[in-house]
Motif scaffolding. Structure first.
Motif, PDB file in Angstrom:
ATOM      1  N   GLY A  44     -43.369 -58.067 -16.004  1.00 22.19           N
ATOM      2  CA  GLY A  44     -42.407 -56.997 -16.295  1.00 22.19           C
ATOM      3  C   GLY A  44     -42.183 -56.130 -15.059  1.00 22.19           C
ATOM      4  N   SER A  46     -44.160 -54.476 -13.570  1.00 20.90           N
ATOM      5  CA  SER A  46     -45.309 -54.599 -12.661  1.00 20.90           C
ATOM      6  C   SER A  46     -45.165 -55.747 -11.674  1.00 20.90           C
ATOM      7  N   ALA A  50     -42.527 -51.689  -5.530  1.00 23.63           N
ATOM      8  CA  ALA A  50     -42.707 -51.541  -4.079  1.00 23.63           C
ATOM      9  C   ALA A  50     -44.168 -51.596  -3.644  1.00 23.63           C
ATOM     10  N   VAL A 225     -44.492 -63.045 -28.769  1.00 20.31           N
ATOM     11  CA  VAL A 225     -43.605 -61.877 -28.908  1.00 20.31           C
ATOM     12  C   VAL A 225     -44.113 -61.024 -30.063  1.00 20.31           C
ATOM     13  N   TRP A 258     -40.456 -51.051 -23.486  1.00 18.42           N
ATOM     14  CA  TRP A 258     -40.202 -51.509 -24.865  1.00 18.42           C
ATOM     15  C   TRP A 258     -41.098 -50.801 -25.873  1.00 18.42           C
ATOM     16  N   GLY A 286     -34.756 -50.762 -11.880  1.00 15.36           N
ATOM     17  CA  GLY A 286     -34.838 -50.792 -10.423  1.00 15.36           C
ATOM     18  C   GLY A 286     -34.658 -52.230  -9.953  1.00 15.36           C
ATOM     19  N   TYR A 287     -34.399 -52.394  -8.673  1.00 15.75           N
ATOM     20  CA  TYR A 287     -34.142 -53.730  -8.118  1.00 15.75           C
ATOM     21  C   TYR A 287     -34.977 -53.941  -6.874  1.00 15.75           C
ATOM     22  N   ALA A 321     -37.356 -52.197  -2.170  1.00 21.40           N
ATOM     23  CA  ALA A 321     -37.268 -51.903  -3.608  1.00 21.40           C
ATOM     24  C   ALA A 321     -36.793 -50.481  -3.818  1.00 21.40           C
ATOM     25  N   TRP A 392     -44.229 -44.490 -10.947  1.00 16.49           N
ATOM     26  CA  TRP A 392     -45.547 -44.593 -10.303  1.00 16.49           C
ATOM     27  C   TRP A 392     -46.618 -45.236 -11.184  1.00 16.49           C
ATOM     28  N   GLY A 393     -46.214 -46.249 -11.941  1.00 21.63           N
ATOM     29  CA  GLY A 393     -47.169 -46.889 -12.850  1.00 21.63           C
ATOM     30  C   GLY A 393     -48.242 -47.703 -12.153  1.00 21.63           C
ATOM     31  N   SER A 395     -49.746 -46.827  -9.603  1.00 22.14           N
ATOM     32  CA  SER A 395     -50.738 -45.844  -9.159  1.00 22.14           C
ATOM     33  C   SER A 395     -51.380 -45.099 -10.333  1.00 22.14           C
TER      34      SER A 395
HETATM   35  C1  LIG Z   1     -38.002 -50.992  -8.075  1.00 22.22           C
HETATM   36  C2  LIG Z   1     -39.308 -50.402  -8.526  1.00 22.22           C
HETATM   37  C3  LIG Z   1     -40.225 -49.966  -7.582  1.00 22.22           C
HETATM   38  C4  LIG Z   1     -41.434 -49.393  -7.984  1.00 22.22           C
HETATM   39  N1  LIG Z   1     -42.371 -49.062  -7.042  1.00 22.22           N
HETATM   40  C5  LIG Z   1     -43.585 -48.578  -7.424  1.00 22.22           C
HETATM   41  C6  LIG Z   1     -44.588 -48.311  -6.454  1.00 22.22           C
HETATM   42  O1  LIG Z   1     -44.407 -48.555  -5.265  1.00 22.22           O
HETATM   43  N2  LIG Z   1     -45.757 -47.789  -6.878  1.00 22.22           N
HETATM   44  C7  LIG Z   1     -46.006 -47.500  -8.194  1.00 22.22           C
HETATM   45  O2  LIG Z   1     -47.069 -46.959  -8.499  1.00 22.22           O
HETATM   46  N3  LIG Z   1     -45.085 -47.812  -9.148  1.00 22.22           N
HETATM   47  C8  LIG Z   1     -43.886 -48.347  -8.796  1.00 22.22           C
HETATM   48  N4  LIG Z   1     -42.942 -48.647  -9.739  1.00 22.22           N
HETATM   49  C9  LIG Z   1     -43.239 -48.372 -11.161  1.00 22.22           C
HETATM   50  C10 LIG Z   1     -44.127 -49.433 -11.777  1.00 22.22           C
HETATM   51  O3  LIG Z   1     -43.646 -50.727 -11.464  1.00 22.22           O
HETATM   52  C11 LIG Z   1     -44.173 -49.246 -13.306  1.00 22.22           C
HETATM   53  O4  LIG Z   1     -44.413 -47.904 -13.633  1.00 22.22           O
HETATM   54  C12 LIG Z   1     -45.282 -50.110 -13.902  1.00 22.22           C
HETATM   55  O5  LIG Z   1     -45.151 -51.449 -13.486  1.00 22.22           O
HETATM   56  C13 LIG Z   1     -45.258 -50.015 -15.422  1.00 22.22           C
HETATM   57  O6  LIG Z   1     -46.261 -50.871 -15.920  1.00 22.22           O
HETATM   58  P1  LIG Z   1     -46.357 -51.194 -17.453  1.00 22.22           P
HETATM   59  O7  LIG Z   1     -47.552 -52.030 -17.646  1.00 22.22           O
HETATM   60  O8  LIG Z   1     -46.246 -49.918 -18.238  1.00 22.22           O
HETATM   61  O9  LIG Z   1     -45.001 -51.988 -17.790  1.00 22.22           O
HETATM   62  P2  LIG Z   1     -44.589 -53.513 -17.550  1.00 22.22           P
HETATM   63  O10 LIG Z   1     -45.124 -54.049 -16.292  1.00 22.22           O
HETATM   64  O11 LIG Z   1     -43.119 -53.593 -17.767  1.00 22.22           O
HETATM   65  O12 LIG Z   1     -45.357 -54.271 -18.737  1.00 22.22           O
HETATM   66  C14 LIG Z   1     -44.961 -54.168 -20.071  1.00 22.22           C
HETATM   67  C15 LIG Z   1     -45.310 -55.495 -20.730  1.00 22.22           C
HETATM   68  O13 LIG Z   1     -45.032 -55.400 -22.125  1.00 22.22           O
HETATM   69  C16 LIG Z   1     -44.574 -56.671 -22.545  1.00 22.22           C
HETATM   70  N5  LIG Z   1     -43.819 -56.508 -23.786  1.00 22.22           N
HETATM   71  C17 LIG Z   1     -42.776 -55.675 -24.015  1.00 22.22           C
HETATM   72  N6  LIG Z   1     -42.313 -55.834 -25.254  1.00 22.22           N
HETATM   73  C18 LIG Z   1     -43.059 -56.805 -25.827  1.00 22.22           C
HETATM   74  C19 LIG Z   1     -43.057 -57.431 -27.109  1.00 22.22           C
HETATM   75  N7  LIG Z   1     -42.183 -57.085 -28.059  1.00 22.22           N
HETATM   76  N8  LIG Z   1     -43.963 -58.405 -27.349  1.00 22.22           N
HETATM   77  C20 LIG Z   1     -44.873 -58.769 -26.409  1.00 22.22           C
HETATM   78  N9  LIG Z   1     -44.909 -58.218 -25.168  1.00 22.22           N
HETATM   79  C21 LIG Z   1     -44.030 -57.231 -24.890  1.00 22.22           C
HETATM   80  C22 LIG Z   1     -43.700 -57.147 -21.389  1.00 22.22           C
HETATM   81  O14 LIG Z   1     -43.546 -58.551 -21.409  1.00 22.22           O
HETATM   82  C23 LIG Z   1     -44.482 -56.648 -20.181  1.00 22.22           C
HETATM   83  O15 LIG Z   1     -45.338 -57.627 -19.646  1.00 22.22           O
HETATM   84  C24 LIG Z   1     -41.733 -49.233  -9.363  1.00 22.22           C
HETATM   85  C25 LIG Z   1     -40.807 -49.694 -10.321  1.00 22.22           C
HETATM   86  C26 LIG Z   1     -39.617 -50.293  -9.914  1.00 22.22           C
HETATM   87  C27 LIG Z   1     -38.666 -50.817 -10.964  1.00 22.22           C
END
Ligand SMILES: Cc1cc2nc3c(=O)[nH]c(=O)nc-3n(C[C@H](O)[C@H](O)[C@H](O)COP(=O)(O)OP(=O)(O)OC[C@H]3O[C@@H](n4cnc5c(N)ncnc54)[C@H](O)[C@@H]3O)c2cc1C
Length: 438
Positions: A44, A46, A50, A225, A258, A286-287, A321, A392-393, A395
């Motif tokens: 996702g 993650s 960047a 899912v 989500w 983000g891209y 990024a 900042w997830g 971190s």
């Molecule tokens: C362009 C960009 C640059 C960034 N740069 C940085 C950085 O340099 N440093 C930093 O600290 N942060 C950065 N971030 C932020 C960071 O990437 C996010 O805050 C972090 O990855 C969030 O993690 P997460 O585990 O909450 O979400 P995700 O990584 O999105 O994980 C959520 C998971 O839930 C699963 N899921 C969702 N719905 C369902 C469902 N119904 N059934 C089963 N599974 C499901 C998905 O498949 C996914 O694997 C950046 C983000 C972007 C977009």
């Protein structure tokens, strides 16, 4: 359909960086852990970020005066902000709240909440990775924030917040910048350095490695899912998968952008609405663009603060990024946003070879104050929120995992959890949930 008997499992929905860190912290305390994701871990947000891992990345997005910049950003197709105008009504309440969070009274509090949560990031990752092959995915780094006009005032909120909280900063002239980052071109007259950070050479692989470590340490992983969440007759949380329903002792909701949608699937939503809980979270896309045969390299995370993108050498090439794009979760990506990064990055690194690239879009889960929600949902204490980590997830994930595990274990977390409470947004008579992004 098969319904498994109630277990004492802690079910973690989401195997992004937040879910992986929760799983590791919970296993360390001996809890039986079952992680469920529809994809392999780290696919996702993650995956493509960047890669900055920094105890100093606690500057919230909502800062005084930001509103003055918004019209210019929106008018510029190469700018850092885009709104899908079809979805503007959905995002307007979030935007109003965001502007409120930029007030002098609020933004320092938001920075404090982020700073406390982010503080243990590097040492916690190092502890998890110690002795594994994956420890090479985390390297010491600095943030090189480039200067393209007059030197920035260190009194500006973004810098003052850091110096007041002990960050080691240094201002470099062009020659000093060139010594540290020879690939950066002459468009920049210097840089502000933030020392004492780390970066990952592959955010996706780091996330996968941590999830694998959790499994090696006894967690179970199921790829499926989650169709919905509900409560059984005894009030135990259940996750509904395509072919079975899994009952948990506690459910940790770490499904990133989500997460609110999954909460909304609760059959008891009506009773939840009566709690008047507001979770004003949106998906903020983000891209990235990876230059796979870059011909140049960088030694640190390099930020262009004017154009709001970060560039870093990673295992697969040089990754640029950035971008904040507000669009519903189900809208297709607009990869023009990624392609813009080619010319912007060439402006930063004139010798960059842009011939071979790969592009990516991912969705951050963002609250208006840039602070995630962590902890039991009021009125649904067996469902523990761990989402909304905005920009900042990577971190904030290690601290989130520690906090979730301590709360589930009935211990005092390493820092006061009040600032991350799911019910911190005032109640509203308008709707129970707010800021649906998909
Ligand atoms: C362009 C960009 C640059 C960034 N740069 C940085 C950085 O340099 N440093 C930093 O600290 N942060 C950065 N971030 C932020 C960071 O990437 C996010 O805050 C972090 O990855 C969030 O993690 P997460 O585990 O909450 O979400 P995700 O990584 O999105 O994980 C959520 C998971 O839930 C699963 N899921 C969702 N719905 C369902 C469902 N119904 N059934 C089963 N599974 C499901 C998905 O498949 C996914 O694997 C950046 C983000 C972007 C977009």
């Amino acid at each position: 359909m098969n319904t498994r008997p109630a277990a004492n499992d802690i079910v973690v929905v989401g195997a992004g960086i937040v879910g992986a860190c929760c799983a590791l912290a919970l296993r360390k305390r001996g809890f039986p852990v079952h992680v469920i994701d529809r994809s392999e871990p780290g696919e996702g947000a993650s995956f493509g970020n960047a890669g900055v891992i920094s105890p100093w990345s606690f500057v919230p997005l909502a800062l005084p005066g930001i509103w003055k910049q918004v019209p210019g950003w929106l008018a510029n197709p190469r700018g850092p902000l885009k709104v899908d105008w079809r979805d503007v009504a959905e995002f307007a309440p979030w935007a109003r709240r965001f502007l409120r969070e930029a007030s002098e009274a609020r933004y320092p509090k938001n920075a404090d909440a982020m700073a406390r949560l982010i503080a243990p990031c590097i040492e916690t990752y190092r502890e998890y990775l110690r002795g594994s092959d994956a420890d090479r995915l985390l390297v010491d780094s600095m943030l090189v924030s480039l200067i393209s006009g007059p030197a920035p005032s260190m009194d500006a909120p973004a810098w003052r917040l850091r110096t007041e909280r002990g960050a080691a900063l240094a201002v470099l002239n062009r020659d000093q910048l060139h010594e540290i980052e020879p690939a950066v071109g002459p468009a920049y007259s210097g840089a502000v350095l933030v020392k004492g950070q780390a970066r990952t050479l592959s955010p996706g692989r780091l996330c996968k490695a941590l999830a694998e470590l959790a499994v090696r340490r006894g967690a179970r992983f199921t790829r499926a899912v989650v169709r919905g969440v509900r409560l059984d007759a005894n009030g135990l949380p259940q996750v509904v998968l395509p072919h079975e329903t899994v009952t948990a002792d506690r459910l940790v909701l770490a499904a990133g952008a989500w997460s609110v949608k999954l909460l909304e699937s609760l059959e008891s939503l009506e009773s939840l609405k009566s709690l008047n809980l507001r979770l004003p979270m949106v998906g903020e896309r983000g891209y990235h663009l990876v230059f796979t045969r870059p011909g140049v390299s960088l030694n640190n995370s390099v930020l262009d603060p004017r154009l709001h993108f970060i560039v870093s050498s990673m295992q697969d090439g040089i990754r640029a990024a950035g971008t904040a794009e507000f669009a519903r979760l189900d809208r297709p990506p607009d990869f023009r946003r990624a392609q813009v990064l080619a010319s912007l990055t060439q402006g930063m690194l004139p010798d960059l070879n842009v011939d071979e690239t790969s592009q990516w879009m991912g969705t951050r889960a963002s609250f208006p104050d840039s602070v995630p929600v962590i902890g039991p949902i009021p009125g649904l204490e067996r469902i523990v929120a761990a989402f909304g980590h905005s920009h900042w997830g990577m971190s904030m994930a290690p601290g989130t995992g520690l906090m979730v595990a301590a709360m589930i274990g009935g211990d005092t977390p390493f820092t006061d959890p009040a600032a991350y409470r799911p019910d911190r947004f005032e109640s509203s008579s308008v709707s129970g949930f707010h800021g649906r992004a998909g």
